[in-house]
Design a protein around this motif. Structure first.
Motif, short mmCIF file in Angstrom:
data_model
loop_
_atom_site.label_atom_id
_atom_site.label_comp_id
_atom_site.label_asym_id
_atom_site.label_seq_id
_atom_site.Cartn_x
_atom_site.Cartn_y
_atom_site.Cartn_z
N ALA A 1 0.82 -1.23 -0.05
CA ALA A 1 0.00 -0.15 -0.15
C ALA A 1 0.81 1.19 0.14
O ALA A 1 0.43 2.41 -0.79
CB ALA A 1 -0.89 -0.10 1.24
N ARG B 1 0.87 3.77 -2.96
CA ARG B 1 0.37 5.32 -2.59
C ARG B 1 1.70 6.21 -3.10
O ARG B 1 1.17 7.50 -3.41
CB ARG B 1 0.34 5.33 -0.89
CG ARG B 1 -0.04 6.64 -0.55
CD ARG B 1 -0.12 6.52 1.01
NE ARG B 1 -0.56 8.02 1.80
CZ ARG B 1 0.32 8.55 2.11
NH1 ARG B 1 1.66 7.98 2.40
NH2 ARG B 1 0.14 9.74 2.79
N GLU C 1 -2.56 2.24 -9.33
CA GLU C 1 -3.67 1.38 -8.72
C GLU C 1 -3.37 0.01 -9.30
O GLU C 1 -3.10 0.05 -10.64
CB GLU C 1 -5.08 1.75 -9.21
CG GLU C 1 -5.37 3.13 -8.66
CD GLU C 1 -6.86 3.35 -8.84
OE1 GLU C 1 -7.46 2.61 -9.53
OE2 GLU C 1 -7.23 4.48 -8.49
N ASP D 1 -4.66 -4.41 -8.75
CA ASP D 1 -5.54 -5.43 -8.10
C ASP D 1 -4.42 -6.24 -7.44
O ASP D 1 -3.80 -7.15 -8.01
CB ASP D 1 -6.35 -6.36 -9.31
CG ASP D 1 -7.11 -7.08 -8.53
OD1 ASP D 1 -7.45 -7.00 -7.44
OD2 ASP D 1 -7.64 -8.04 -9.23
N TYR E 1 -2.95 2.87 9.29
CA TYR E 1 -3.56 1.73 8.69
C TYR E 1 -4.50 0.95 9.91
O TYR E 1 -4.88 0.06 9.66
CB TYR E 1 -2.59 0.62 8.03
CG TYR E 1 -2.08 1.32 6.77
CD1 TYR E 1 -2.92 1.45 5.55
CD2 TYR E 1 -0.64 1.59 6.65
CE1 TYR E 1 -2.31 1.95 4.29
CE2 TYR E 1 0.00 2.17 5.59
CZ TYR E 1 -1.03 2.23 4.60
OH TYR E 1 -0.52 2.75 3.18
N ARG F 1 -7.24 -1.40 8.75
CA ARG F 1 -8.37 -1.03 8.13
C ARG F 1 -9.01 -1.54 7.03
O ARG F 1 -8.03 -2.75 6.21
CB ARG F 1 -7.82 0.37 7.60
CG ARG F 1 -7.57 1.49 8.65
CD ARG F 1 -7.39 2.91 8.17
NE ARG F 1 -7.16 3.97 9.10
CZ ARG F 1 -8.20 4.71 9.79
NH1 ARG F 1 -9.41 4.07 9.47
NH2 ARG F 1 -7.97 5.47 10.56
N ARG F 2 -10.19 -1.55 6.55
CA ARG F 2 -10.85 -2.30 5.77
C ARG F 2 -10.17 -2.49 4.31
O ARG F 2 -10.12 -3.44 3.66
CB ARG F 2 -12.33 -1.80 5.46
CG ARG F 2 -13.14 -2.65 4.51
CD ARG F 2 -14.66 -2.39 4.74
NE ARG F 2 -15.42 -2.91 3.57
CZ ARG F 2 -15.73 -2.77 2.56
NH1 ARG F 2 -14.85 -2.21 1.60
NH2 ARG F 2 -16.22 -3.80 1.43
N GLU F 3 -9.64 -1.46 3.67
CA GLU F 3 -8.97 -1.39 2.45
C GLU F 3 -7.83 -2.02 2.47
O GLU F 3 -7.60 -2.81 1.21
CB GLU F 3 -8.72 0.22 2.11
CG GLU F 3 -7.63 0.81 2.98
CD GLU F 3 -8.36 1.76 4.20
OE1 GLU F 3 -7.58 2.74 4.60
OE2 GLU F 3 -9.48 1.30 4.22
N LEU F 4 -7.09 -2.68 3.57
CA LEU F 4 -6.24 -3.58 3.43
C LEU F 4 -6.72 -4.97 3.70
O LEU F 4 -6.30 -6.05 3.23
CB LEU F 4 -5.18 -3.33 4.47
CG LEU F 4 -4.26 -2.12 4.13
CD1 LEU F 4 -3.02 -2.01 5.26
CD2 LEU F 4 -3.76 -1.99 2.75
N ARG F 5 -7.71 -5.09 4.63
CA ARG F 5 -8.57 -6.42 4.91
C ARG F 5 -9.10 -7.05 3.55
O ARG F 5 -8.89 -8.35 3.55
CB ARG F 5 -9.42 -6.26 6.01
CG ARG F 5 -8.85 -5.97 7.41
CD ARG F 5 -9.72 -6.38 8.42
NE ARG F 5 -11.26 -6.06 8.20
CZ ARG F 5 -11.89 -4.89 8.60
NH1 ARG F 5 -10.91 -3.96 9.26
NH2 ARG F 5 -13.10 -4.57 8.28
N LYS F 6 -9.22 -6.39 2.86
CA LYS F 6 -10.31 -6.89 1.62
C LYS F 6 -9.08 -7.45 0.69
O LYS F 6 -9.56 -8.17 -0.39
CB LYS F 6 -10.95 -5.75 0.91
CG LYS F 6 -10.31 -4.60 0.32
CD LYS F 6 -11.26 -3.78 -0.55
CE LYS F 6 -10.47 -2.47 -1.18
NZ LYS F 6 -11.54 -1.56 -1.84
N TRP F 7 -7.75 -7.02 0.69
CA TRP F 7 -7.00 -7.64 -0.14
C TRP F 7 -6.63 -9.04 0.41
O TRP F 7 -6.26 -9.66 -0.60
CB TRP F 7 -5.59 -6.69 0.06
CG TRP F 7 -5.60 -5.54 -0.74
CD1 TRP F 7 -6.52 -5.00 -1.68
CD2 TRP F 7 -4.52 -4.45 -0.91
NE1 TRP F 7 -6.39 -3.88 -2.11
CE2 TRP F 7 -4.90 -3.56 -1.75
CE3 TRP F 7 -3.18 -4.30 -0.20
CZ2 TRP F 7 -4.23 -2.36 -2.08
CZ3 TRP F 7 -2.47 -3.26 -0.76
CH2 TRP F 7 -3.08 -2.42 -1.39
#
Length: 636
Positions: free
Chosen positions: A140, A144, A149, A151, A188, A199-205
């Motif tokens: 990330a 950043r 970006e 996937d 994070y 945080r959710r944006e890392l958990r979804k990875w």
């Protein structure tokens, strides 16, 4: 699987289970057959030490008694697993190793990944999740910094279900986060009560799932495989069986990150060291090994025994067959865990292999999207009988209806004991569609036959009615023939009359021409007379007005003809002539009126005598009257 080890193992003898206490060997076999924990290829000394620690905790002094204790306490095997799998791990453990990964591997991997390819990372033996979340934060930060970006998919696997449950929640005590750099901690992690959640944006990875490195098929097309301090618990033969799986999993030019105690890749020709101290390698296949299977690497692929080598070759071939098979193939062990999920199953069931493998079958939506599938699996486990279901429908996530024919078959181990269930499924949607179409056509055909029969009966009735109508038409036809003959006679008569009419018309035309000639002659004669001549009908209306009348009275024929003579604008002539006209029309007398004044068109005043005489036909009928003036007075 643990991410770290608790005690140093460098000097430990790599003794294989089976060379020591028979009771200990029996315990290991019991764990394998009854609880699906295969520790036969773990290092015996370390494994025995961990088991004896658990025996001390439950106050059991022998392996025989501990096996009885396992039978009497159904949850004990889980507690034992937690002790054997040493879950000692933390965020950014060995900071220098992670720094080397961030400087030498991640930039090259992200640049080589390109867009829009998915970045695939496998954290094997992830324990409670610190390691996959660490690499997620580092990726990330790199994304950043350059604003790109990508996937990102991080597959985090372990055989410890309790550790995986903790990892999925992503909740940690502040003490567990002490090694996280302050900027990353603030960016994070979010506080939830006394704990902190990533945080959710890392958990979804990150996708967590159960996976046994010693038994389950490896993931594929991996960009970065992280397996730190896991192989140190296995004996050398098991390590040699696992390492080719890692070579299969990592794509060409992909990367491998091992622990400090794992140096066996130094002998591999397929991996080039990037940072040997921190066990960072890149897969770069030499030209002479391109296209050859991974076990062709003479240094890395040399297995310790011919039997192990044959087992590996057979397993590799079997894995290739399963991967290439057009039918969906799924293998479920006795603990309801998914072991095999081939590409055909990914396409048919809308679930990626990395998501399915290692998870409980009951946790996958396909287990309840297909009616009675779970009960069928349990039926095979209970009866060890093959089950075949011809046509079952279910819905894809897109909403499309799919029909499958599947077979459930029991699987056995080397001792002919039930080891799991294989599900083989074929997509028969097109066959089901054709069957439905055939049934629909059959129904339509039956309906059409009924309608045809009804129509046939109606046609027979109509035919009878038509026969009756035909007889009536024949009678009518005879009448029409008779009428036609009469009409033909009438036509002949009409033709004769028409001929006579033509002759008569010719004669009439001749008479009309004669009348026209006489009328023209009459008009010419009247216009040639010097005396004024005016002819009235019985009602005193002017019918003839010659040229001399126009000169005397100053009116043109078109202005006088059709009007009563007494109403014409000719001065006192109209009034003075009224009595004379009356005598001529009613009394049939000839009368003259003298001194009748009139005005010429030029304005000169004149006088004349107006004579009125009745106009009588040869048969004595009164036709009108004639008004004349002497010719001497008719000149201007």
């Amino acid at each position: 699987m643990s991410d770290d080890h608790e005690e140093p193992l460098g000097d430990e003898v790599a003794e294989k289970v089976g060379d020591g206490d028979p009771a200990f060997r029996a315990l290991i076999e019991k764990l394998n057959t009854e609880h699906a924990f295969d520790f036969r290829d773990y290092k015996q000394a370390s494994l025995e030490r961990r088991i004896r620690r658990r025996m001390t905790q439950v106050h059991v002094d022998s392996f025989e008694r501990y096996m009885l204790y396992l039978d009497r306490n159904p949850d004990e095997h889980t507690q034992l697993l937690n002790v054997i799998l040493i879950n000692v791990t933390r965020f950014f453990r060995d900071p220098e190793a992670w720094e080397s990964l961030g400087q030498q591997v991640l930039p090259r991997m992200l640049e080589d990944g390109g867009m829009p390819r998915t970045l695939r990372i496998w954290s094997a033996g992830c324990s409670s999740g610190e390691e996959p979340y660490t690499v997620a934060m580092m990726i990330a930060e790199h994304l950043r910094s350059d604003g790109t970006e990508l996937d990102v998919k991080i597959y985090a696997t372990d055989i410890d279900e309790d550790a995986l449950a903790t990892a999925r929640h992503g909740l940690y005590h502040l003490e567990q986060l002490k090694d996280v750099p302050r900027p990353l901690f603030e960016r994070y992690f979010a506080q939830e009560g006394q704990l902190y959640r990533i945080r959710r944006e890392l958990r979804k990875w990150v996708m967590f799932g159960r996976h046994d490195l010693t038994q389950d098929a490896p993931l594929s097309h991996i960009d970065l495989l992280i397996c730190r301090n896991v192989l140190i618990y296995f004996d050398s033969e098991l390590q040699n069986r696992i390492m080719p799986r890692f070579q299969y999993a990592v794509r060409e030019r992909g990367f491998l990150f091992l622990g400090r105690s794992e140096a066996m890749l130094a002998r591999s020709r397929r991996f080039a060291p990037i940072d040997f101290k921190w066990r960072l390698f890149q897969r770069l296949t030499p030209p002479d090994l391109i296209g050859k299977p991974v076990h062709a690497d003479s240094d890395m692929g040399r297995l310790t025994t011919p039997i192990a080598r044959r087992d590996f070759v057979a397993a590799t071939r079997l894995h290739s067959v399963v991967e290439a098979h057009p039918s969906a193939i799924v293998v479920i062990d006795l603990a309801d865990t998914m072991l095999v999920w081939n590409p055909a199953a990914e396409a048919l069931f809308d679930t990626a292999a990395e998501v399915a493998i290692g998870r409980k079958f009951r946790d996958l939506d396909i287990s309840y999207r297909i009616d009675n599938l779970r009960s069928r699996v349990e039926e095979v486990k209970a009866t060890e009988a093959r089950v075949r279901v011809q046509d079952v429908g279910f819905s894809r996530r897109s909403g499309d209806a799919v029909h499958v024919a599947f077979t459930l078959a029991p699987l056995y181990d080397d001792h002919r004991r039930l080891a799991g269930v294989m599900l083989s499924a074929e997509d028969v949607t097109e066959v089901a569609r054709l069957r439905e179409e055939l049934n629909r056509i059959a129904e339509q055909s039956a309906t059409a036959n009924e309608e045809l029969q009804s129509t046939n009966e109606e046609l027979e009735t109509t035919n009878e009615e038509l026969q009756s109508t035909n007889e009536e038409l024949e009678t009518t036809n005879e009448e029409l023939q008779s009428t036609n003959e009469e009409l033909e006679t009438t036509v002949e008569e009409l033709q004769a009359i028409n001929t006579e009419l033509g002759t008569l018309n010719t004669e009439i035309e001749k008479g009309s021409d004669e009348i026209h000639r006489v009328d023209l002659l009459h008009g010419t004669v009247l216009d040639a007379i010097d005396a004024s001549v005016v002819v009235l009908d019985k009602d005193g209306i002017v019918r003839t007005w010659n040229l001399a009348a126009s000169r005397i009275w100053g009116l043109k024929p078109q202005d006088a003809i059709g009007h009563p003579f007494g109403s014409l604008p000719i001065g006192e002539a109209g009034v003075k002539s009224a009595a004379a006209i009356h005598d001529a029309l009613f009394d049939r007398k000839r009368t003259s009126v003298t001194d009748v004044r009139y005005t010429l068109p030029g304005g000169a005043q004149q006088q004349t005598t107006l004579n009125a005489a009745p106009l009588i036909a040869p048969n004595g009928d009164l036709l009108g009257a004639v008004l004349t003036t002497p010719s001497a007075y008719a000149r201007p």
